[in-house]
Motif scaffolding. Structure first.
Motif, PDB file in Angstrom:
ATOM      1  N   ALA A   5      43.757  30.323  35.237  1.00  0.00           N
ATOM      2  CA  ALA A   5      42.532  30.233  34.441  1.00  0.00           C
ATOM      3  C   ALA A   5      42.196  28.753  34.318  1.00  0.00           C
ATOM      4  N   PRO A   6      41.041  28.332  34.824  1.00  0.00           N
ATOM      5  CA  PRO A   6      40.699  26.906  34.843  1.00  0.00           C
ATOM      6  C   PRO A   6      40.463  26.352  33.443  1.00  0.00           C
ATOM      7  N   THR A   7      40.791  25.092  33.276  1.00  0.00           N
ATOM      8  CA  THR A   7      40.584  24.425  31.991  1.00  0.00           C
ATOM      9  C   THR A   7      39.237  23.708  31.933  1.00  0.00           C
ATOM     10  N   GLN A   8      38.566  23.573  33.069  1.00  0.00           N
ATOM     11  CA  GLN A   8      37.262  22.924  33.118  1.00  0.00           C
ATOM     12  C   GLN A   8      36.205  23.928  33.589  1.00  0.00           C
ATOM     13  N   TYR A   9      35.070  23.937  32.929  1.00  0.00           N
ATOM     14  CA  TYR A   9      34.020  24.885  33.292  1.00  0.00           C
ATOM     15  C   TYR A   9      33.374  24.525  34.628  1.00  0.00           C
ATOM     16  N   LEU A  10      32.915  23.290  34.772  1.00  0.00           N
ATOM     17  CA  LEU A  10      32.151  22.904  35.960  1.00  0.00           C
ATOM     18  C   LEU A  10      32.968  22.988  37.238  1.00  0.00           C
ATOM     19  N   SER A  11      34.223  22.611  37.171  1.00  0.00           N
ATOM     20  CA  SER A  11      35.045  22.591  38.380  1.00  0.00           C
ATOM     21  C   SER A  11      35.873  23.863  38.556  1.00  0.00           C
ATOM     22  N   GLY A  12      35.944  24.687  37.533  1.00  0.00           N
ATOM     23  CA  GLY A  12      36.799  25.867  37.620  1.00  0.00           C
ATOM     24  C   GLY A  12      36.066  27.181  37.463  1.00  0.00           C
ATOM     25  N   VAL A  13      35.396  27.389  36.327  1.00  0.00           N
ATOM     26  CA  VAL A  13      34.719  28.657  36.055  1.00  0.00           C
ATOM     27  C   VAL A  13      33.426  28.797  36.845  1.00  0.00           C
ATOM     28  N   LEU A  14      32.607  27.749  36.863  1.00  0.00           N
ATOM     29  CA  LEU A  14      31.298  27.830  37.516  1.00  0.00           C
ATOM     30  C   LEU A  14      31.374  28.210  38.990  1.00  0.00           C
ATOM     31  N   PRO A  15      32.273  27.631  39.805  1.00  0.00           N
ATOM     32  CA  PRO A  15      32.345  28.048  41.218  1.00  0.00           C
ATOM     33  C   PRO A  15      32.632  29.533  41.374  1.00  0.00           C
ATOM     34  N   VAL A  16      33.470  30.083  40.518  1.00  0.00           N
ATOM     35  CA  VAL A  16      33.777  31.512  40.580  1.00  0.00           C
ATOM     36  C   VAL A  16      32.520  32.334  40.293  1.00  0.00           C
ATOM     37  N   LEU A  17      31.784  31.950  39.262  1.00  0.00           N
ATOM     38  CA  LEU A  17      30.565  32.668  38.905  1.00  0.00           C
ATOM     39  C   LEU A  17      29.513  32.591  40.010  1.00  0.00           C
ATOM     40  N   LEU A  18      29.396  31.441  40.650  1.00  0.00           N
ATOM     41  CA  LEU A  18      28.419  31.293  41.728  1.00  0.00           C
ATOM     42  C   LEU A  18      28.796  32.114  42.955  1.00  0.00           C
ATOM     43  N   LEU A  19      30.077  32.251  43.214  1.00  0.00           N
ATOM     44  CA  LEU A  19      30.521  33.108  44.318  1.00  0.00           C
ATOM     45  C   LEU A  19      30.206  34.573  44.016  1.00  0.00           C
ATOM     46  N   VAL A  20      30.408  34.976  42.787  1.00  0.00           N
ATOM     47  CA  VAL A  20      30.043  36.339  42.396  1.00  0.00           C
ATOM     48  C   VAL A  20      28.541  36.549  42.540  1.00  0.00           C
ATOM     49  N   ALA A  21      27.764  35.569  42.089  1.00  0.00           N
ATOM     50  CA  ALA A  21      26.307  35.669  42.200  1.00  0.00           C
ATOM     51  C   ALA A  21      25.867  35.780  43.659  1.00  0.00           C
TER      52      ALA A  21
END
Length: 264
Positions: A147-163
């Motif tokens: 689970a990433p500790t940074q939104y921009l470098s960790g969570v956001l790429p995952v969300l964009l791949l889902v999108a």
């Protein structure tokens, strides 16, 4: 059908609090399975079935239903985990969490007007197969990182791949579900397809909730311990994402075996 699914989801949710061996959990699961079996028997005997043999046995519809159930189910499960992570580990408020998750859905809304052109140009089979890959890659990325500790470098790429997966595959899945069927059967096919979409979401939400609950860290645990409790849920989500990839590839194989067809 609705009663069986509701009972099964209820039984799964009971497992989070009481365990899989609890009498209440087992009773709900047995009743849900019995209702589903009764529905299947009734469908075979009635002269006016809700799911006629023609559409229900149509290969492209089956692949669309399975692919959409996997895509939507893994999406809902992933949002469940990320919502928990953003609020409990990263300290985001509910409003901040909602805004942080928006990149997973906004691209689909923004590109909806162009989805028909994509289908017309590339065909449903290619788009469904291509659309299954980015979400699966995002799930593997999250599984690798825990689970990433940074939104921009960790969570956001995952969300964009889902999108990206939804942008590519969503319209194609809907189109393939009814393509090649007589006009009189398309309404029924659409109902079967939408049932699969919602069933995937409901079952995955319940199963992910159970896995998060049964593997949650004790009160006062470190962030690392909290994150380690996500792993079983992330494994399930990735497994469902892999099913979507397999279904997408199978559609390409079926298309290639059918001369002159660009559909799945």
């Amino acid at each position: 059908m609705a009663g069986s699914l509701l009972t099964l989801v209820y039984g799964i949710s009971l497992a989070a609090e009481h365990g899989w061996r609890d009498v209440r959990t087992l009773a709900a699961l047995v009743v849900g399975a019995a209702l589903l079996a009764a529905f299947a028997v009734a469908e075979r005997r009635t002269p006016w079935p809700l799911m006629a043999t023609g559409p229900a046995a149509h290969g492209p519809l089956i692949r669309s239903a399975l692919g959409a159930a996997a895509l939507n189910g893994s999406y809902i499960g992933l949002l469940f985990v990320l919502t928990l992570h953003l609020q409990t580990v990263l300290g985001r408020s509910p409003l901040e969490t909602a805004l942080a998750l928006a990149p997973a859905s906004v691209p689909l809304a923004a590109t909806a007007l162009f989805s028909g052109r994509l289908v017309a140009r590339f065909g449903t089979a290619r788009l469904i197969a291509a659309g299954a890959v980015p979400p699966f890659a995002g799930q593997l990325l999250l599984l690798r990182d825990g689970a990433p500790t940074q939104y921009l470098s960790g969570v956001l790429p995952v969300l964009l791949l889902v999108a990206a997966g939804f942008v590519l595959a969503f319209a194609a899945l809907n189109t393939q579900a009814v393509a090649g069927l007589p006009a009189a059967e398309r309404g029924m096919a659409g109902g079967i397809y939408q049932t699969a979409v919602q069933t995937g979401a409901a079952l995955m939400a319940a199963l992910v909730a159970v896995l998060l609950q049964t593997n949650r860290a004790a009160a006062g645990a470190s962030a690392a311990d909290v994150v380690s409790g996500y792993r079983p849920a992330l494994l399930l989500i990735a497994a469902v994402g892999a099913v979507g990839v397999v279904v997408g590839v199978s559609g390409l194989v079926a298309r290639d075996r059918k001369p002159g067809s660009r559909e799945g």
